[in-house]
Write a protein that holds these residues in place. Structure first.
Motif, PDB file in Angstrom:
ATOM      1  N   GLY A 109      87.720  12.128 -27.864  1.00 28.46           N
ATOM      2  CA  GLY A 109      87.317  13.412 -27.295  1.00 28.46           C
ATOM      3  C   GLY A 109      87.980  13.646 -25.955  1.00 28.46           C
ATOM      4  O   GLY A 109      88.437  14.752 -25.644  1.00 28.46           O
ATOM      5  N   GLY A 110      88.041  12.594 -25.168  1.00 27.34           N
ATOM      6  CA  GLY A 110      88.678  12.687 -23.858  1.00 27.34           C
ATOM      7  C   GLY A 110      90.164  12.953 -23.989  1.00 27.34           C
ATOM      8  O   GLY A 110      90.750  13.725 -23.223  1.00 27.34           O
ATOM      9  N   GLU A 111      90.756  12.315 -24.984  1.00 23.26           N
ATOM     10  CA  GLU A 111      92.200  12.503 -25.193  1.00 23.26           C
ATOM     11  C   GLU A 111      92.523  13.933 -25.569  1.00 23.26           C
ATOM     12  O   GLU A 111      93.495  14.522 -25.089  1.00 23.26           O
ATOM     13  N   VAL A 112      91.679  14.502 -26.417  1.00 24.28           N
ATOM     14  CA  VAL A 112      91.880  15.888 -26.842  1.00 24.28           C
ATOM     15  C   VAL A 112      91.880  16.815 -25.630  1.00 24.28           C
ATOM     16  O   VAL A 112      92.715  17.703 -25.496  1.00 24.28           O
ATOM     17  N   ILE A 113      90.940  16.585 -24.759  1.00 23.41           N
ATOM     18  CA  ILE A 113      90.833  17.433 -23.562  1.00 23.41           C
ATOM     19  C   ILE A 113      92.082  17.261 -22.695  1.00 23.41           C
ATOM     20  O   ILE A 113      92.709  18.226 -22.259  1.00 23.41           O
ATOM     21  N   LEU A 114      92.414  16.018 -22.465  1.00 19.04           N
ATOM     22  CA  LEU A 114      93.512  15.745 -21.543  1.00 19.04           C
ATOM     23  C   LEU A 114      94.832  16.347 -22.039  1.00 19.04           C
ATOM     24  O   LEU A 114      95.640  16.809 -21.243  1.00 19.04           O
ATOM     25  N   LYS A 115      94.976  16.349 -23.335  1.00 14.02           N
ATOM     26  CA  LYS A 115      96.214  16.882 -23.930  1.00 14.02           C
ATOM     27  C   LYS A 115      96.485  18.298 -23.449  1.00 14.02           C
ATOM     28  O   LYS A 115      97.627  18.709 -23.296  1.00 14.02           O
ATOM     29  N   GLU A 116      95.431  19.047 -23.244  1.00 10.95           N
ATOM     30  CA  GLU A 116      95.606  20.460 -22.909  1.00 10.95           C
ATOM     31  C   GLU A 116      95.686  20.713 -21.414  1.00 10.95           C
ATOM     32  O   GLU A 116      95.778  21.851 -20.970  1.00 10.95           O
TER      33      GLU A 116
END
Lengths: 270, 383, 279, 240, 169
Positions: free
Chosen positions: B200-207
């Motif tokens: 979930g954190g990775e998804v956010i950071l990607k953007e």
């Protein structure tokens, strides 16, 4: 031969408990709380017969009353007698407000000479009949339940009546104002702003309004269970308050409540 | 390891969270304190704001920089969002021969907690253990925790009442986060080193615009965090603490604490792990409609231990002993972890500044000796 | 215990089958699950949270027969708001029930042993399910004794049942009261005085004790004198259980929550706690 | 000559705190005694030695029906002594909370105390059986007054937010805005009330009284006005 | 048939006494049977004996004005009743009444008292045993006094406790 009386088929009418409201030395504010229950008032009167409530009605039904709400403190010889009469005609007697539960603000006389007070205030002291003290109802007659506050809290009053109707104990907390203050999310005015606050020794029930309005609690619900006024007073002094100020802080609307009284006297003496 | 540059990227982070449907909850300044509340934009954050913590005292200060997370912790933890101070459990309507429990409306809580300190992550983990990991699951807690995103910010400048180093819960977050940031303010640069802890954190950071953190940036972060470890205002020796407290139920110090303790319950209210509650019966006058409402309670009240006709813990000393022994000792027996996360709130927000770390020290002084350490039979049972 | 699917804080509706008056202040209430089909199972010693709309919840031990799956029975002393209202319930009225919660008496583990049941006052209620169980499987147990103490002869619970059991000759029943008038033919004296009057083999006996804490402490002393080990004694502790499942903290007792680790404890686990004031 | 005594032991419309004894001889009024037996409470005496900032909260307790009058009265007195003038928006907010009390207290007066008298009921609750909508309107109006009090003052009776110099905490704008719709409804309800009350039967009795009131050309007279009468009295109250 | 001496010898109360002492004691004993309702002792009478209950049950009771006869304790098979014979002023403090047909060995305390005076070893041995009886009685009495099953104070009238302050003025 037994003659059977023809019974009229009356519509079933349930018994409505009789409510009475009595006032002694006070400001009327606590009994006004009942009229301030604008949303509940008509529901209340649906469940309970208002039999004696002079602030609201000139209709007076005879006692005995199932529930008597008593406001005010005992300050005159006449009232000292009257409260015994009230007790006699009350099945359940609930005292409402700081006057009735702790003597009220007028109990400040208890720390002074009332004779001087009389001559100071009244041009014709001879007309004034008063006792030397203002005392809570419980010092005169047994009380079934005490509802605290100066003034009492409306929802606590509704809860008390509701509990009476359901035959259970009212859910009125005896713990500190701090608990409600924290639940409410108010930032502690004492810790964050060094304001003197009586919250840690005062009973909850008001909804912790003072700190939410950016001022320290002034103890209008009286002492909570298990108070440590001595420790709080010591901290007040460490915060830079003068003994005199600490004394006055405890000597307020519930100044004659034993726990607060002892502390103010301790500050006054030492 | 990743670096998020400047505040502009941070604004984007907020946007991303909001776009994904999260209510962002983070630090704001209210009532002369840091208060966790809804964040709409970066302006809501306590820019350049620091705080001072001491026993029974707290104040905000201007830092003179643009730090977004330059304070220590707010008076109230994130507990209030997962375990609200007051919440309806269920409601019922009276029927002819009983009552009907009303169906609850489906509520969805999608909350992103921003600026969660490592000690606060541990606070959440402790309550998760209590409410979700036992034989029974608290559905109310579960509902709020389910879609919960934790964006931690490491604590680079611990406060005067902090002792997370002693409790091994900080100042750097090791787990329990989706995203973990370290705020770094250099003379000419203000950036964050980010670490992801979940998909979930990775998804956010990607953007969010970011770049790979350089070796020097990482080094700087490590230096800051190493330094922070030694900046704790308080320490607590936790060696053998469970046995220490179990052995010392009659220690004279409890009575001494009671002379100061107001039994006002502030410590339990601000504690991120305290979970005690009571349920009140909310009725209308005729008791046709009833609500069962659960509210925070505290072991410092007399009613808490009421058992028909008496209050088991009537003295303040017993109540303090109960609280501290539970927090630091019996919690370990019950939940396999300490109930204390070292955040220092109970010290700061105690109206008379009682310091749990100091009281542990006091209990150690004059403690009943460990029977395993010395010869048995010192105490005559027949005395 | 299995994880509950529904929220454990929400009660199931039960209907009153009947309310039986036991003594001046004690009554037994029998309940039937409202959905009619599902039974109800519990282990002797467990309790439920009984809920009266408008008044609140109280923890009450189950006092009925564990083999009777359709009827949930509690024996209650009417001393508070909720219990007073429970007493007034009529057949057919609905109440809320959560549970069963808590630990159980070691009924199965006591097979092959001498079982001594010691009850004081209303403490017989949570032990009655034990009696039902051991008497139903009588052969699996050695000697079975019931020592029961109350305040006065009028306070004796389950009078008829006690008579019935006594006449079966397969259980040694001793009843005593603290106070009695001249017409009383039974024992007078606290329940601890009965222990010296029964026979058991302390190397393999197990004692299940429930009553006021003081009574339990003195009973335990007496048993120790008779050579029983702490590990062979079980007590049922009382605190103010509110949630029943370890969420609310009210019934904490040292490292335990009475609601989920208790109410039944092996004595050696609580021995130290029972000596601590205000724990 | 026949004599007659009328005794009213509790005058309900002064909260039961008074009694009226009337003696009539023949057709002549012999004696009228109004006894107010509210016990003395000695505010003037025990206020001595208190901190001046405590005075408004204490004087509020003179009357729970109109505490704002006492809180603000005391505040103005203290401010006059200190030479402070509270102006601008704070003054407007003070006016607003005063109006809240006004609404609450006057509606209580009109709907719950006097209308029953005019319409022949012992109280508003009995009146509600025949005039449910009217009583409900009264209660709602009263509630709006109380809402103003509670929002600005923290609670309806003995509000906690007033102090010398203004308020402990100024209410947030959006909170104030929440009052608006109700107040608009209230204005209409007030007009309806006037129309309703105007239909009451009034006795046609003229007595040569001297009527006294506070007066101010454009300010709330109780705060700033002068004491005037229909017979020419005109004296200042504040700043004497 | 077993003699009184056998009986005394086997009884746990007299355990570990020398055979000489047992013989002495047995010499002061005689078998008695009490029907239900018969008194073994009356309050105020000289306490010249004590009883070993062989079979049956006796009640130690006291007559009160308020509650009539109140049973303080019951004593049954294998137990001892009566300690007044060994402690001055040697008067029964309670009534002892057979609740059912009771077989007992009555031991002549008056005679034993004399023997104890002469033989302090015997005196000590008996006093030790009877102080045990007394201690048990005391413990039981204390527990009864605690009234552990009673409704706790304040339980019945939850809020009436406030009334306590009444009249403190």
């Amino acid at each position: 031969m037994v003659i059977k009386k023809k019974q009229k088929s009356l519509p079933h009418k349930k018994y409505k408990p009789k409510l009475a409201v009595f006032k002694f030395a006070s400001c009327d504010g606590c009994q006004l709380s009942l009229l301030d229950c604008e949303d509940e008032l008509l529901a209340v009167t649906g469940e309970i017969e208002i039999a004696h409530f002079l602030e609201a009605s000139r209709r007076v039904l005879d006692g005995p009353y199932d529930l008597s709400l008593v406001e005010g403190s005992i300050t005159t010889p006449h009232d000292a007698k009257r409260i015994r009469d009230v007790r006699k005609i009350s099945r359940t007697l609930v005292t409402i407000g700081a006057c009735a539960t702790a003597g009220g603000i007028q109990a400040l006389r208890n720390f002074k000479d009332v004779k001087e007070f009389v001559s100071l205030v009244y041009a014709r002291p001879q007309y004034i009949s008063t006792l030397a003290t203002s005392t809570p109802i419980v010092e005169h007659v047994p009380v079934d339940f005490e509802l605290r506050g100066c003034p009492i809290n409306k929802s606590q009053l509704v809860e008390t009546i509701s509990a009476f109707l359901q035959g259970r104990k009212p859910q009125t907390p005896t713990s500190s104002v701090c608990m409600e203050c924290k639940r409410r999310g108010t930032v502690c005015v004492m810790v964050a702003q060094q304001m003197a606050c009586m919250g840690p020794v005062t009973q909850d029930g008001c909804g912790a309004i003072c700190p939410a309005y950016n001022r320290g609690c002034y103890g209008c619900f009286g002492p909570k269970e298990t108070t440590n006024t001595e420790s709080l007073a010591k901290w007040f002094l460490e915060m830079g308050m003068k003994k005199e100020e600490v004394m006055r802080t405890f000597r307020g609307f519930n100044g004659y409540a034993p726990e607060f009284r002892q502390e103010s006297e301790r500050q006054e003496m030492g | 390891m990743i670096a998020i540059n400047d505040r502009e990227s941070f604004t984007i982070l907020l946007k991303v969270l909001q776009e994904k449907g999260y209510t962002v909850i983070g630090p704001t300044v209210q009532g002369q304190a840091i208060v966790y509340d809804k964040i709409d934009s970066i302006q809501d954050l306590p820019v350049g704001c620091g705080d001072e913590h001491r026993p029974g005292g707290y104040s905000l200060r201007k830092r003179g920089d643009g730090a977004l997370f330059g304070y220590v912790v707010g008076p109230a933890s994130f507990k209030k969002f997962l375990f609200p101070p007051s919440q309806k459990l269920w409601q019922a309507k009276r029927t002819k021969d009983g009552f009907d429990v009303q169906k609850e409306k489906k509520e969805r809580f999608k909350m992103a907690f921003l600026g969660v300190r490592p000690c606060e992550i541990q606070g959440i983990m402790v309550q998760v253990q209590v409410f979700l990991k036992g034989n029974y699951v608290d559905s109310h807690y579960q509902k709020r925790r389910k879609d919960n995103l934790i964006i931690a910010v490491n604590c680079s400048e611990p406060g005067g009442t902090c002792f997370c180093t002693s409790m091994h819960t900080g100042p750097s977050a090791k787990a329990g986060f989706d995203l973990c940031l370290t705020e770094i303010i250099e003379e000419k640069r203000h950036y964050f080193v980010a670490e992801t802890g979940s998909p979930g954190g990775e998804v956010i950071l990607k953007e969010v615009p970011h770049c790979e953190a350089s070796a020097s940036e990482l080094k700087h972060r490590d230096q800051i965090m190493d330094k922070a470890e030694n900046l704790m205002g308080r320490t607590m020796d936790t060696s053998g603490i469970k046995e220490l407290l179990y052995r010392n139920r009659d220690h004279p110090q409890w009575e001494k604490i009671a002379q100061r303790c107001l039994s006002c319950a502030n410590c339990t209210m601000v504690c991120p792990t305290c979970f005690c509650s009571h349920v009140t019966e909310g009725t209308d006058l005729t008791a046709q409609d009833v609500q069962r409402v659960r509210s925070w309670d505290s072991c410092f009240t007399s009613d808490f231990s009421y058992i028909h006709g008496r209050h088991v813990r009537h003295s303040t000393s017993a109540r303090y002993r109960q609280w501290m022994t539970h927090k630091l000792a019996s919690w370990i027996d019950q939940f396999g972890m300490s109930g204390c996360v070292g955040c220092g709130r109970c010290i700061t927000w105690c109206p008379v500044g009682i310091d749990i770390t100091e009281e542990v020290r006091n209990i150690r002084l004059g403690s009943v000796p460990n029977p395993n350490d010395s010869a048995k039979g010192v105490h005559d049972e027949n005395d | 215990m299995a994880r509950s699917k529904t929220d454990p804080m929400t009660p199931a509706i039960f209907h009153v089958k009947r309310v039986i008056r036991e003594t001046e202040d004690t009554f037994t209430i029998e309940l039937i699950p409202s959905n009619g089909t599902t039974g109800f199972s519990f282990k002797p010693g467990q309790f439920t949270m009984l809920y009266v709309l408008g008044a609140g919840e109280v923890p009450i031990s189950i006092s009925g027969d564990p083999f009777e799956k359709r009827c949930l029975t509690h024996t209650i002393r009417s001393v508070g708001n909720v219990t007073r209202l429970l007493q007034k319930l009529k057949a057919g009225e609905g109440i809320g029930v959560r549970g069963p919660f808590g630990s159980a008496w070691p009924v199965k583990a006591s097979q092959g042993r001498d079982v001594i049941i010691v009850a004081g006052g209303i403490g017989l209620a949570p032990l009655r399910p034990v009696l039902y169980t051991v008497l139903k499987n009588r052969k699996k147990y050695n000697r079975i004794s019931l020592l029961y103490g109350t305040r006065t002869p009028e306070d004796i619970l389950y009078h008829q049942e006690l008579m019935k059991w006594r006449s079966q000759f397969d259980i040694d029943i001793h009843v005593t009261v603290d106070q009695a008038g001249k017409s009383w033919k039974g024992n007078v004296g606290v329940v601890t005085t009965l222990i010296s009057r029964i026979a058991f083999d302390s190397t393999q006996a197990v004692a299940l004790i429930c009553g006021p804490e003081v009574m339990m402490r003195f009973t335990i002393q007496e048993f120790r004198q008779r050579g029983l080990n702490n590990e062979d004694m079980y007590v049922s502790m009382e605190r103010n259980m509110k949630c029943g499942i370890g969420f609310c903290g009210h019934c904490q007792y040292g490292p335990y929550f009475i609601c989920k680790d208790g109410p039944v404890f092996r004595y050696d686990l609580v021995e130290d706690l029972m000596k601590v004031e205000e724990i | 000559m026949k004599s007659k005594t009328i005794k009213v032991n509790h005058l309900a419309r002064v909260e039961g705190e008074g009694a009226l004894d009337i003696k009539i001889q023949g057709k002549k009024l012999k004696d009228v005694k109004l006894r107010i037996y509210e016990p003395p409470r000695f505010f003037e005496a025990f206020l001595r030695g208190r901190d001046f900032r405590e005075v408004p909260d204490i004087t509020a307790r003179i009357c729970g029906i109109c505490p704002i009058a006492y809180e603000l009265g005391a505040s103005y007195a203290m401010e006059d002594i200190c030479g402070i003038k509270v102006e601008g928006q704070l003054r407007a907010l003070r006016r607003l909370i005063y109006n809240g009390e006004w609404i609450e207290s006057h509606v209580l007066h009109v709907y719950m105390l006097h209308a029953p008298d005019f319409l022949g009921y012992q109280d508003a609750i009995l009146m509600a059986k025949d005039y449910p909508e009217v009583v409900k309107r009264g209660l709602r109006m009263k509630k709006i007054g109380n809402e103003v009090l509670a929002l600005l003052g923290g609670r309806e009776i003995h509000p906690v937010n007033l102090c010398i110099g203004g308020f402990y905490q100024v209410p947030a704008k959006q909170k104030l805005r929440t009052l608006l719709d109700n107040l608009k409804w209230g204005r209409d309800a007030a007009l309806e009330t006037v129309t309703w009350v105007a239909q009451f039967p009034y006795e046609d009795l003229n007595v040569d009284y001297e009527f006294v009131a506070m007066r101010h050309p454009d300010e709330y007279a109780v705060i700033e006005g002068r004491l005037v009468s229909n017979k020419g009295m005109d004296i200042p109250i504040r700043g004497i | 048939m077993r003699t009184i001496e056998d009986l005394i010898k086997e009884h746990r109360f007299f355990k570990d006494l020398s055979s000489e002492h047992i013989e002495t004691i047995a010499g002061c004993g005689k078998n008695m049977v009490f029907k239900s309702g018969e008194y073994l002792a009356r309050e105020g009478n000289p306490a010249d004996q004590f009883y070993v209950i062989r079979q049956g049950k006796v009640a130690i009771d006291i007559v009160t004005v308020e509650k009539g006869t109140v049973i303080v304790q019951t004593v049954q098979d294998g137990e001892i009743v009566g300690w007044s014979w060994i402690i001055e002023p040697y008067y029964w403090r309670f009534d002892v009444r057979a609740v059912e047909t009771t077989h007992a060995v009555a031991l002549d305390g008056k005679c034993l008292r004399g023997k104890c005076e002469k033989d302090h070893d015997l005196g000590y041995a008996l006093l030790k045993r009877f102080s045990g009886v007394l201690a048990r009685r005391l413990e039981v009495a204390r527990l009864q006094f605690l009234d552990v099953y009673g409704v706790q104070q304040g339980q019945a009238a939850v809020q009436k406790t406030k009334g306590k302050r009444h009249g403190t003025k």
